[in-house]
Design a protein around this motif. Structure first.
Motif, PDB file in Angstrom:
ATOM      1  N   ASN A  41       6.285   5.040  -0.241  1.00 52.82           N
ATOM      2  CA  ASN A  41       5.144   4.676   0.596  1.00 52.82           C
ATOM      3  C   ASN A  41       5.674   4.269   1.964  1.00 52.82           C
ATOM      4  OD1 ASN A  41       3.172   4.951  -1.514  1.00 52.82           O
ATOM      5  ND2 ASN A  41       4.050   3.096  -2.379  1.00 52.82           N
ATOM      6  N   SER A  42       4.788   4.314   2.946  1.00 52.10           N
ATOM      7  CA  SER A  42       5.202   4.019   4.306  1.00 52.10           C
ATOM      8  C   SER A  42       4.103   3.269   5.035  1.00 52.10           C
ATOM      9  CB  SER A  42       5.485   5.334   5.045  1.00 52.10           C
ATOM     10  OG  SER A  42       5.708   5.111   6.418  1.00 52.10           O
ATOM     11  N   TRP A  43       4.489   2.517   6.036  1.00 52.26           N
ATOM     12  CA  TRP A  43       3.491   1.893   6.902  1.00 52.26           C
ATOM     13  C   TRP A  43       2.777   2.976   7.716  1.00 52.26           C
ATOM     14  CZ3 TRP A  43       3.985   2.496  12.167  1.00 52.26           C
ATOM     15  CH2 TRP A  43       5.235   2.947  12.628  1.00 52.26           C
ATOM     16  N   GLU A  45       0.893   5.987   7.008  1.00 55.94           N
ATOM     17  CA  GLU A  45       0.266   6.540   5.803  1.00 55.94           C
ATOM     18  C   GLU A  45       0.526   8.022   5.589  1.00 55.94           C
ATOM     19  OE1 GLU A  45      -3.855   5.520   5.952  1.00 55.94           O
ATOM     20  OE2 GLU A  45      -3.471   3.401   5.584  1.00 55.94           O
ATOM     21  N   HIS A  46       0.734   8.763   6.670  1.00 56.91           N
ATOM     22  CA  HIS A  46       0.942  10.200   6.499  1.00 56.91           C
ATOM     23  C   HIS A  46       2.298  10.533   5.879  1.00 56.91           C
ATOM     24  CE1 HIS A  46       1.800   9.220  10.762  1.00 56.91           C
ATOM     25  NE2 HIS A  46       2.808  10.043  10.633  1.00 56.91           N
ATOM     26  N   ASP A  48       3.206   8.812   3.027  1.00 58.03           N
ATOM     27  CA  ASP A  48       3.067   8.382   1.634  1.00 58.03           C
ATOM     28  C   ASP A  48       3.220   9.591   0.724  1.00 58.03           C
ATOM     29  OD1 ASP A  48       2.652   5.755   2.344  1.00 58.03           O
ATOM     30  OD2 ASP A  48       0.507   5.753   1.898  1.00 58.03           O
ATOM     31  N   LEU A  51       0.112  11.920   0.063  1.00 57.29           N
ATOM     32  CA  LEU A  51      -0.272  12.801   1.160  1.00 57.29           C
ATOM     33  C   LEU A  51       0.739  13.937   1.322  1.00 57.29           C
ATOM     34  CD1 LEU A  51      -2.532  12.847   3.536  1.00 57.29           C
ATOM     35  CD2 LEU A  51      -0.493  12.572   4.908  1.00 57.29           C
TER      36      LEU A  51
END
Length: 150
Positions: A41-43, A45-46, A48, A51
């Motif tokens: 996951n990432s801050w 969102e694209h 994550d 996705l």
């Protein structure tokens, strides 16, 4: 028959847009992205996992997650590399890379850090090179680095 040296790229998404990231993969003919983040996951969102699993195949890039080689460990990463869990996961990673190379594909290991110098993938790259796999770090468009920063 001459066999080619197995090849694997690495990339960090850093502060790139998804479009820049995918463009960099396409320019380098990447066919398989292997996510080596422990927590995918990432801050941003694209980047994550969910996705990426939807978007990358639309761009003819397969997505795989290899969590056992991910960073963010309780101890230093180089200490984790001495564990049975790491060795098992690393063997699986090598098998994935060899499988992709066997189909004339191009794999890339992805993590968050843009520079491999500041990322656990530099240690993975060193181990992969010891296993006979050539590593190319994708840093910026038109720029690659062949050094594992030993």
């Amino acid at each position: 028959m001459i066999s080619k040296t197995p090849l694997c790229y690495t990339i960090g998404y850093g502060n790139r847009t998804l479009e820049e990231f995918i463009s960099l993969l396409q320019i380098n003919k990447i066919t398989h992205l292997i996510d080596i983040r422990r927590y995918p996951n990432s801050w941003m969102e694209h980047f994550d996992k969910e996705l990426l699993q939807r978007i990358l195949p639309k761009n003819r890039i397969s997505y795989m997650h290899c969590t056992g080689v991910g960073g963010m460990r309780e101890s230093a990463y180089y200490e984790y590399m001495e564990t049975e869990e790491f060795n098992h996961s690393f063997s699986r990673l090598v098998d994935l890379i060899m499988e992709v190379n066997g189909t004339d594909g191009y794999p890339v290991l992805m993590c968050a850090e843009k520079s491999p110098k500041n990322c656990h993938r530099r240690y993975l790259a060193q181990n992969l090179e010891r296993s006979g796999i050539k590593i190319i770090h994708l840093t910026e468009p038109g720029q690659t680095d062949f050094s594992s920063f030993s």
